[in-house]
Scaffold this motif. Structure first.
Motif, PDB file in Angstrom:
ATOM      1  N   SER A 168       0.954  -1.227  -0.017  1.00  0.00           N
ATOM      2  CA  SER A 168       0.067  -0.215  -0.221  1.00  0.00           C
ATOM      3  C   SER A 168       0.870   1.275   0.064  1.00  0.00           C
ATOM      4  N   ASP A 169       0.325   2.378  -0.360  1.00  0.00           N
ATOM      5  CA  ASP A 169       1.186   3.669  -0.228  1.00  0.00           C
ATOM      6  C   ASP A 169       1.444   4.044   1.178  1.00  0.00           C
ATOM      7  N   PHE A 170       0.680   3.614   2.126  1.00  0.00           N
ATOM      8  CA  PHE A 170       0.895   4.032   3.443  1.00  0.00           C
ATOM      9  C   PHE A 170       0.790   2.886   4.328  1.00  0.00           C
ATOM     10  N   LEU A 171       1.479   3.102   5.671  1.00  0.00           N
ATOM     11  CA  LEU A 171       1.196   2.022   6.517  1.00  0.00           C
ATOM     12  C   LEU A 171       1.525   2.382   7.857  1.00  0.00           C
ATOM     13  N   ALA A 172       0.755   1.978   8.986  1.00  0.00           N
ATOM     14  CA  ALA A 172       0.957   2.524  10.378  1.00  0.00           C
ATOM     15  C   ALA A 172       0.388   1.416  11.315  1.00  0.00           C
ATOM     16  N   TYR A 173       0.867   1.745  12.677  1.00  0.00           N
ATOM     17  CA  TYR A 173       0.483   0.760  13.597  1.00  0.00           C
ATOM     18  C   TYR A 173       0.970  -0.707  13.408  1.00  0.00           C
ATOM     19  N   PRO A 174       2.385  -1.133  13.248  1.00  0.00           N
ATOM     20  CA  PRO A 174       2.682  -2.477  13.028  1.00  0.00           C
ATOM     21  C   PRO A 174       2.413  -3.083  14.688  1.00  0.00           C
ATOM     22  N   ARG A 175       1.514  -3.992  14.583  1.00  0.00           N
ATOM     23  CA  ARG A 175       1.168  -4.607  15.940  1.00  0.00           C
ATOM     24  C   ARG A 175       1.371  -6.235  15.833  1.00  0.00           C
ATOM     25  N   LEU A 176       2.096  -6.989  16.593  1.00  0.00           N
ATOM     26  CA  LEU A 176       2.378  -8.317  16.630  1.00  0.00           C
ATOM     27  C   LEU A 176       1.508  -9.101  17.236  1.00  0.00           C
ATOM     28  N   SER A 177       0.755 -10.086  17.194  1.00  0.00           N
ATOM     29  CA  SER A 177      -0.123 -10.867  17.698  1.00  0.00           C
ATOM     30  C   SER A 177       0.534 -11.589  19.423  1.00  0.00           C
ATOM     31  N   PRO A 178      -0.111 -11.608  20.128  1.00  0.00           N
ATOM     32  CA  PRO A 178       0.415 -12.291  21.324  1.00  0.00           C
ATOM     33  C   PRO A 178       1.296 -13.300  20.855  1.00  0.00           C
ATOM     34  N   ASP A 179       0.891 -14.503  20.329  1.00  0.00           N
ATOM     35  CA  ASP A 179       1.677 -15.534  19.762  1.00  0.00           C
ATOM     36  C   ASP A 179       2.436 -15.413  18.733  1.00  0.00           C
ATOM     37  N   ARG A 180       2.649 -14.356  18.206  1.00  0.00           N
ATOM     38  CA  ARG A 180       3.673 -13.809  17.190  1.00  0.00           C
ATOM     39  C   ARG A 180       3.536 -14.831  15.927  1.00  0.00           C
ATOM     40  N   THR A 181       2.068 -14.797  15.525  1.00  0.00           N
ATOM     41  CA  THR A 181       1.888 -15.592  14.238  1.00  0.00           C
ATOM     42  C   THR A 181       1.374 -14.738  13.299  1.00  0.00           C
ATOM     43  N   ARG A 182       0.833 -13.519  13.694  1.00  0.00           N
ATOM     44  CA  ARG A 182      -0.049 -12.617  13.037  1.00  0.00           C
ATOM     45  C   ARG A 182       0.507 -11.215  13.225  1.00  0.00           C
ATOM     46  N   LEU A 183       0.423 -10.294  12.104  1.00  0.00           N
ATOM     47  CA  LEU A 183       0.894  -8.854  12.165  1.00  0.00           C
ATOM     48  C   LEU A 183      -0.529  -8.098  11.814  1.00  0.00           C
TER      49      LEU A 183
END
Length: 648
Positions: A179-194
């Protein structure tokens, strides 16, 4: 001092103890506070140090002390407005973006003599930028912005903390883009999803964004929420399969629960209030997990309210904060709550909140010293009825314990037009306002149509109407003051910066209400502006006026530079290193003034960008503004140098 002991003198000519130097010398805006062990660290703009952004903490003596020494400057240029420029890794190790070269550095103040780079040197100066920093294990995950070709590329990337990427660009790992812009990278507690927020041109993040989730093992990306007409903000994981997120699908930014399994989106607390605000800077937050299943929230309808929300029941319990009208959540650590807050008579700054008693304890204010309260204006929230709609504003009447005006005289007023134009103002202690009001000049701060804090419909009033609705609403506010007998209708001025500068120049060229105006780094024309401005705002005008080439005629008709006939004399103030509103905007407008023989002044400041940061610039600009008002509105300003106007 009683009224009988006051000196009678015309409005505008009163002597004030608040000098222009006080606006910068004792002022040092603080932001970005966080808990680091038992300490509180924060970022602080230092006008007396060339405008650098320092990272500071309280020393053993209780006084502020630098974590990051001079001359290091923790400021990122992602989207040009930055945000999330620093974070803290294990053992109080600071990771930050250095403004001069935009590289990321690691700094352990207990061990390192100087910060150590952890990202490679950019091929061209500052072409690689990083923001919204988060520590994930032994890496920094962040939004990366790379300037190589005609358009910047952005992704979420991972950078080793050990510094191995400093000499090896391949060690920087790209996680996701698309995408042109991104914000708020947040990793799930089990570290399997962003999870993150994404949007594309021509949308701005308050127009429409998407909540996306990447499954790291497969590379699959799912869009769970949002579109071009729904603004989604601040995703936070509740558990491995559930997210909280802010969405304005109801017409207000409200909190929702999103289930990954079936995609169900459930409003938590439907309320006619905004639990979010425009994402001008990365990393902004409007709610935080208190660790017991409840959320600390801020919501806005004109002013801010702090509350605890129980997502299970939707119950909202307000936390009264005496005198506070603006609240931002800085950090939460169990029962420790750090806020950035202030009000009409309470200076803005970082404060610790006791959630049980509601007591606030100062950590670091944005000013060292406030003048005697008798010199500070009182804020009055007002709603004016314009020809088409209501307009919200805050008026600050002249106030000085040593002076009163002659009988029958009405004060001059300056209408302040905020930038953005998607921004918001609330009652606040602002020394610039006191600088004017203590001299007998009233100030009115206008939340014109397009401003945030009043729901999406209010924001959308400016769609296709920039240069019309903002002007009409500002005119309605000052006329309302004059009609109420509070302001002299013949002595009305207007001042604004950036997008507010556009409104200043538009109002001066399309109405006869204002005697004069001051534009700080304002937009003056549009066709070249969209070519020259930075990528983040390069399509902003599509929504405010229309897309090119279809709206080319509108661009020409609305541009103040094309409408200078009969203009009241302005002052143009411009930083020469401004990438957002380049100096060419002010220079084109000045050329038009010269051709038409219109009195004006143009002050350009070397080394200043979008928003003046140096003490000497701030002093020069405010003294010039006061002298200008005195000359045009008819009062003496003996305590500032006379601004020389160009006259034919």
């Amino acid at each position: 001092m009683t009224s009988a002991a006051r000196t009678v003198a015309p409005y505008g000519s009163w002597t004030s103890p608040i000098a222009a130097a006080d606006l910068a010398a004792s002022g040092h805006p603080v932001d970005g506070g966080r808990f680091v062990g038992d300490q509180v660290w924060w970022s602080e703009q230092r006008p007396t140090e060339g405008g650098r952004t320092a990272i500071r903490r309280l020393g053993p003596d209780g006084e502020p002390a630098d974590v990051l020494p001079i001359p290091w400057n923790a400021r990122t240029r992602v989207h040009e407005y930055g945000g999330g420029a620093w974070t803290v890794a294990r053992d109080s190790v600071l990771v930050f973006a250095e403004f001069s070269d935009q590289r990321l550095y690691r700094f352990d103040p207990r061990v390192d003599a100087a910060p150590v780079p952890i990202t490679p040197m950019s091929p061209t100066p500052s072409s690689d930028r990083y923001g919204d920093l988060t520590i994930v294990g032994d890496e920094v995950w962040c939004v990366r912005e790379v300037h190589r070709g005609p358009s910047p590329m952005r992704d979420i990337c991972a950078i080793p903390l050990d510094g191995s990427a400093a000499g090896d660009p391949a060690a920087v790992r790209s996680i996701v883009g698309g995408s042109d812009f991104l914000a708020y990278p947040r990793l799930s507690p089990d570290r399997t999803r962003l999870a993150w927020i994404a949007w594309n041109h021509p949308q701005m993040p308050w127009d429409g964004t998407e909540l996306r989730v990447l499954t790291l093992s497969t590379g699959r990306v799912d869009v769970l929420l949002g579109d071009a007409e729904e603004s989604v903000l601040q995703p936070e994981w509740v558990d491995d399969a559930t997210l909280h997120v802010i969405s304005d699908r109801s017409g207000w930014w409200n909190l929702h629960r999103v289930a990954l399994g079936d995609g169900t989106v459930t409003p938590i607390c439907p309320t006619d209030a905004d639990f979010g605000a425009p994402l001008w800077q990365l990393g902004a937050r409007w709610y935080a997990d208190l660790g017991d299943g409840t959320l600390l929230t801020t919501r806005t309808v004109g002013t801010d309210t702090l509350a605890v929300l129980d997502p299970a029941t939707g119950a909202l319990h307000d936390i009264p904060l005496d005198g506070i009208s603006s609240v931002q959540i800085a950090d939460v650590d169990g029962r420790r709550i750090l806020l950035r807050c202030g009000g009409a008579r309470v200076a803005s700054g970082l404060r610790l909140l006791d959630p049980d008693s509601g007591e606030l304890t100062d950590v670091r204010m944005s000013v060292d010293d406030l003048p005697d309260v008798a010199y500070l204006p009182e804020a009055q929230s007002l709603t004016f009825q314009g020809p088409e709609r209501e307009v919200h504003a805050i008026a600050y009447a002249p106030r000085n314990p040593n002076y009163e005006a002659p009988d029958g005289e009405l004060p001059p007023y300056v209408a302040l037009v905020h930038g953005g134009p998607t921004a918001h103002v609330a009652p606040a202690v602002h020394l610039v306002y006191a600088y004017f009001t203590s001299r007998g000049i009233g100030v009115v701060d206008v939340n014109y149509g397009g401003s945030s804090g009043f729901g999406r419909e209010y924001r959308n009033r400016l769609r296709g109407q920039w240069g019309i609705v903002d002007v009409e609403d500002t005119v309605a506010a000052v006329r309302g003051l004059a009609d109420a007998g509070l302001a002299d209708p013949a002595r009305l001025a207007i001042e604004g910066g950036s997008a507010g500068g556009w409104t200043v120049l538009s109002a001066l060229t399309t109405s006869d209400v204002f005697a004069c105006g001051v534009s700080y780094y304002g937009v003056a024309e549009l066709v070249e502006f969209v070519k020259e401005t930075h990528d983040f705002e390069s399509r902003y005008i599509d929504g405010l006026i229309g897309p090119l080439p279809e709206a080319a005629d509108l661009y020409a008709r609305r541009a103040p530079v094309n409408n200078v006939d009969g203009l009241s004399c302005p002052v143009l103030l411009q930083g020469l290193s401004d990438p957002i509103v380049p100096p060419s905007q002010a220079e084109r407008f000045r050329s038009a003034l010269l051709r038409k023989g219109i009195p004006h002044a143009y002050l350009a400041y070397d080394g200043e960008s979008h928003g003046f940061r140096k003490l000497e610039t701030i002093v020069s600009a405010r003294e010039a503004e006061l002298s200008f008002y005195g000359q045009v509105l008819g009062f003496e300003t003996p305590d500032v140098p006379r601004l020389e106007l160009w006259r034919p």
